[in-house]
Design a protein around this motif. Sequence first.
Motif, PDB file in Angstrom:
ATOM      1  N   ARG A  22     -64.906 -65.246 -32.737  1.00  0.00           N
ATOM      2  CA  ARG A  22     -65.894 -66.139 -32.113  1.00  0.00           C
ATOM      3  C   ARG A  22     -67.146 -65.380 -31.697  1.00  0.00           C
ATOM      4  N   TYR A  23     -67.026 -64.076 -31.473  1.00  0.00           N
ATOM      5  CA  TYR A  23     -68.191 -63.285 -31.070  1.00  0.00           C
ATOM      6  C   TYR A  23     -69.193 -63.186 -32.218  1.00  0.00           C
ATOM      7  N   THR A  36     -68.665 -69.387 -42.534  1.00  0.00           N
ATOM      8  CA  THR A  36     -68.814 -68.004 -42.964  1.00  0.00           C
ATOM      9  C   THR A  36     -67.446 -67.355 -43.073  1.00  0.00           C
ATOM     10  N   ALA A  37     -67.127 -66.832 -44.263  1.00  0.00           N
ATOM     11  CA  ALA A  37     -65.814 -66.227 -44.502  1.00  0.00           C
ATOM     12  C   ALA A  37     -65.984 -64.843 -45.105  1.00  0.00           C
ATOM     13  N   SER A  84     -72.629 -51.482 -44.921  1.00  0.00           N
ATOM     14  CA  SER A  84     -72.517 -52.208 -43.658  1.00  0.00           C
ATOM     15  C   SER A  84     -73.585 -53.295 -43.557  1.00  0.00           C
ATOM     16  N   TRP A  85     -73.240 -54.363 -42.871  1.00  0.00           N
ATOM     17  CA  TRP A  85     -74.199 -55.409 -42.562  1.00  0.00           C
ATOM     18  C   TRP A  85     -73.808 -56.022 -41.222  1.00  0.00           C
ATOM     19  N   GLU A  86     -74.665 -56.873 -40.686  1.00  0.00           N
ATOM     20  CA  GLU A  86     -74.399 -57.458 -39.380  1.00  0.00           C
ATOM     21  C   GLU A  86     -74.272 -58.967 -39.464  1.00  0.00           C
ATOM     22  N   LEU A  87     -73.321 -59.490 -38.728  1.00  0.00           N
ATOM     23  CA  LEU A  87     -73.180 -60.931 -38.517  1.00  0.00           C
ATOM     24  C   LEU A  87     -73.194 -61.173 -37.014  1.00  0.00           C
ATOM     25  N   ASN A  88     -74.271 -61.758 -36.521  1.00  0.00           N
ATOM     26  CA  ASN A  88     -74.398 -62.113 -35.107  1.00  0.00           C
ATOM     27  C   ASN A  88     -74.076 -60.947 -34.180  1.00  0.00           C
ATOM     28  N   TYR A 110     -68.220 -53.572 -32.373  1.00  0.00           N
ATOM     29  CA  TYR A 110     -68.879 -54.445 -31.401  1.00  0.00           C
ATOM     30  C   TYR A 110     -68.756 -53.822 -30.020  1.00  0.00           C
ATOM     31  N   GLN A 111     -69.898 -53.657 -29.361  1.00  0.00           N
ATOM     32  CA  GLN A 111     -69.952 -53.094 -28.012  1.00  0.00           C
ATOM     33  C   GLN A 111     -69.190 -51.773 -27.915  1.00  0.00           C
ATOM     34  N   GLY A 112     -69.351 -50.952 -28.946  1.00  0.00           N
ATOM     35  CA  GLY A 112     -68.768 -49.622 -28.933  1.00  0.00           C
ATOM     36  C   GLY A 112     -67.309 -49.551 -29.311  1.00  0.00           C
TER      37      GLY A 112
END
Length: 321
Positions: A22-23, A36-37, A84-88, A110-112
């Motif tokens: 959910r993050y 998104t999958a 690598s890529w980013e999703l939200n 995420y967040q380290g």
Amino acid sequence: MMKDKTILSDFLVKKGDAYYCRYGDFYIDALYPVKTAIISHAHGDHASPGHLDTYATPFTVAFMQHRFPKYPREAYHIVPFDTSWELNGIRITLLPAGHILGSAQILMEYQGVRYLYTGDYKLQEDPTCESIQLVQADVLITETTFADPAVKHPDPVAEIQQLNTINNNILLGCYTLGKAQRITYLLNTYCPDKTVLLHHRMTMAHRLYDDYSPVTLRYKVYGRKDMKEGATNKVYLVPPLTFNSYFRATNVTRVFASGWARLQQHNDLSLYISDHVDWTDLLHYIALVKPSEIWTIHGDGAKLKTHLENQIAVRDILSIS
């Protein structure tokens, strides 16, 4: 808990036939249409069509495009390994899992905190696909298909070489994607006098391997007279349903390539070749990843939890409705 790091217990949860973050608002291996999958690999219990956006490795996308021709090609996002890529706000990297060609572990940062979803994976050597890539993570989200101290997968080379002692033609059951190509390679390499015949339903997967795999496979698509004429040195690879339908077949030796003991019953010879980690390899993999927590999926993690008690926290992944 690591200093300056907080593991989010609900970072990835099981939501029906999918795993949901959910993050980042994305799903992993969703078997129903989602926005998104991310798909770990092309087996049918992990890959399905209907998503608005699908992220996967080149081979996985290629197989899905053949399997689901009505699914729009623009919905696919091809992601090479180690890209690598980013999703939200979540950094995602696909790493080889060694299960089948194109199979990926999914590293999410995420967040380290590093969360590693294995998908299906193996450590055994398999030249038909990419070797597993080992990285360290704070949370390991691992399959536990064979997480049992009683399960020990033998050397696949020794297993396949048993077929050299058989003078009959062989009816060999195996899964169409991944296993059939691995078996073909093992036969080509370690049973060179055997001719590999291929059931027509396996042709598409073999031909995609011809395009993407680092090895060359030698085989012939089965013809009606192939098992009846010429030398009795043929190994006919068939999918499970076809194998079961040939229960009355005569003048052939029946074998089924699998890590499951139940699939060896009533056959003429056991052929224990698996594309999953056994107990020893699972523990070895955990020691290399060095997680602070382990979340288990696909199987029963109870024995792993008992074995690692007071060493690493082990639990089933959380489920939500």
